[in-house]
Design a protein around this motif. Structure first.
Motif, PDB file in Angstrom:
ATOM      1  N   MET A   2       0.841  -1.192   0.000  1.00  0.00           N
ATOM      2  CA  MET A   2       0.000   0.000   0.000  1.00  0.00           C
ATOM      3  C   MET A   2       0.879   1.246   0.000  1.00  0.00           C
ATOM      4  SD  MET A   2      -2.957  -1.047   2.657  1.00  0.00           S
ATOM      5  CE  MET A   2      -4.018   0.262   2.229  1.00  0.00           C
ATOM      6  N   THR A   3       0.412   2.246  -0.717  1.00  0.00           N
ATOM      7  CA  THR A   3       1.143   3.516  -0.740  1.00  0.00           C
ATOM      8  C   THR A   3       0.533   4.447   0.311  1.00  0.00           C
ATOM      9  OG1 THR A   3      -0.309   4.426  -2.416  1.00  0.00           O
ATOM     10  CG2 THR A   3       1.682   3.324  -3.187  1.00  0.00           C
ATOM     11  N   ALA A   4       1.373   5.275   0.860  1.00  0.00           N
ATOM     12  CA  ALA A   4       0.918   6.239   1.880  1.00  0.00           C
ATOM     13  C   ALA A   4       0.030   7.280   1.202  1.00  0.00           C
ATOM     14  CB  ALA A   4       2.109   6.909   2.536  1.00  0.00           C
ATOM     15  N   PRO A   5      -1.056   7.704   1.889  1.00  0.00           N
ATOM     16  CA  PRO A   5      -1.934   8.718   1.284  1.00  0.00           C
ATOM     17  C   PRO A   5      -1.204  10.058   1.161  1.00  0.00           C
ATOM     18  CG  PRO A   5      -2.640   8.212   3.518  1.00  0.00           C
ATOM     19  CD  PRO A   5      -1.522   7.278   3.186  1.00  0.00           C
ATOM     20  N   ASN A   6      -1.565  10.786   0.118  1.00  0.00           N
ATOM     21  CA  ASN A   6      -0.936  12.074  -0.146  1.00  0.00           C
ATOM     22  C   ASN A   6      -1.680  13.169   0.643  1.00  0.00           C
ATOM     23  OD1 ASN A   6       0.365  14.275  -1.125  1.00  0.00           O
ATOM     24  ND2 ASN A   6      -0.292  14.032  -3.250  1.00  0.00           N
ATOM     25  N   HIS A   7      -1.046  13.688   1.668  1.00  0.00           N
ATOM     26  CA  HIS A   7      -1.656  14.714   2.529  1.00  0.00           C
ATOM     27  C   HIS A   7      -1.273  16.130   2.093  1.00  0.00           C
ATOM     28  CE1 HIS A   7      -3.254  11.802   5.321  1.00  0.00           C
ATOM     29  NE2 HIS A   7      -2.061  11.229   5.414  1.00  0.00           N
ATOM     30  N   ARG A   8      -0.518  16.233   1.047  1.00  0.00           N
ATOM     31  CA  ARG A   8      -0.038  17.543   0.598  1.00  0.00           C
ATOM     32  C   ARG A   8      -1.194  18.508   0.258  1.00  0.00           C
ATOM     33  NH1 ARG A   8       5.265  18.425  -2.509  1.00  0.00           N
ATOM     34  NH2 ARG A   8       5.252  20.685  -2.627  1.00  0.00           N
TER      35      ARG A   8
END
Length: 189
Positions: A2-8
């Motif tokens: 799983m890829t980390a969610p993009n919080h940018r």
């Protein structure tokens, strides 16, 4: 995997909201002052000098103008109007004086802040010359007569028969440029 969610994008939005809130808070006091000047709310009168070019005295009406003065509790000056009350015709230009005395042993700078009651009448009370337009500097023991030239707009609604003008005098010595205070002290003006 799983890829980390993009919080940018969320972080950017939160930073923009925070910056906007700070900017609004910074601009709130000047915006409130403009709003009070335009509407007469809170008994504030305009800090701009008025002209009576178009005002014609309404000799059929009289309005009672009451004058009050008080120094801020932290202000040691003596401060009072020479005249407590006068009758004016709307549109008629009047000149009254306030007295100030610095009983201390030090040079001090003061600023008067006006308030008009009832608040709605502030829209019709026009100051042409007022000691409240600038700071007042007095040396130790010095006295001063301060002018107030004004007129009541003839458009003042009939419901207003008495207007009370009150000034509060504040010590602004610490907030005055040291060079200005020193220059006044040296020239004796």
């Amino acid at each position: 995997m799983m890829t980390a969610p993009n919080h940018r994008p969320l972080l950017l939005k939160l930073m923009l909201i925070t910056g906007g809130m700070f900017g609004f808070g910074y601009a709130l006091v000047p915006l409130y002052d403009v709003f009070c000047d335009l509407t007469g709310l809170n008994g504030k009168t305009s800090s701009m000098a008025a002209t009576a070019d178009k005002a014609v005295a309404d000799l059929k009406r009289q309005v009672t103008i009451e004058f009050l003065a008080k120094p801020d509790p932290k202000m040691p000056w003596l401060f009072q109007p020479q005249t407590r009350q006068i009758q004016v015709h709307p549109g008629e230009i009047k000149l009254v004086y306030y007295e100030a005395e610095n009983p201390t042993q030090a040079l001090m700078v003061a600023q008067a802040v006006p308030s008009v009651s009832p608040g709605q009448a502030a829209l019709y009370f026009n100051k042409m010359e007022c000691f409240c337009f600038q700071r007042q500097t007095l040396k130790a023991g010095e006295k001063l007569l301060m002018p107030l030239q004004f007129y009541v707009d003839p458009a003042l609604p009939e419901q207003f028969s008495t207007i009370t003008l009150s000034y509060t005098l504040y010590d602004v010595t610490q907030h005055s440029p040291a060079a200005q205070v020193a220059a006044v002290y040296q020239t004796g003006k």
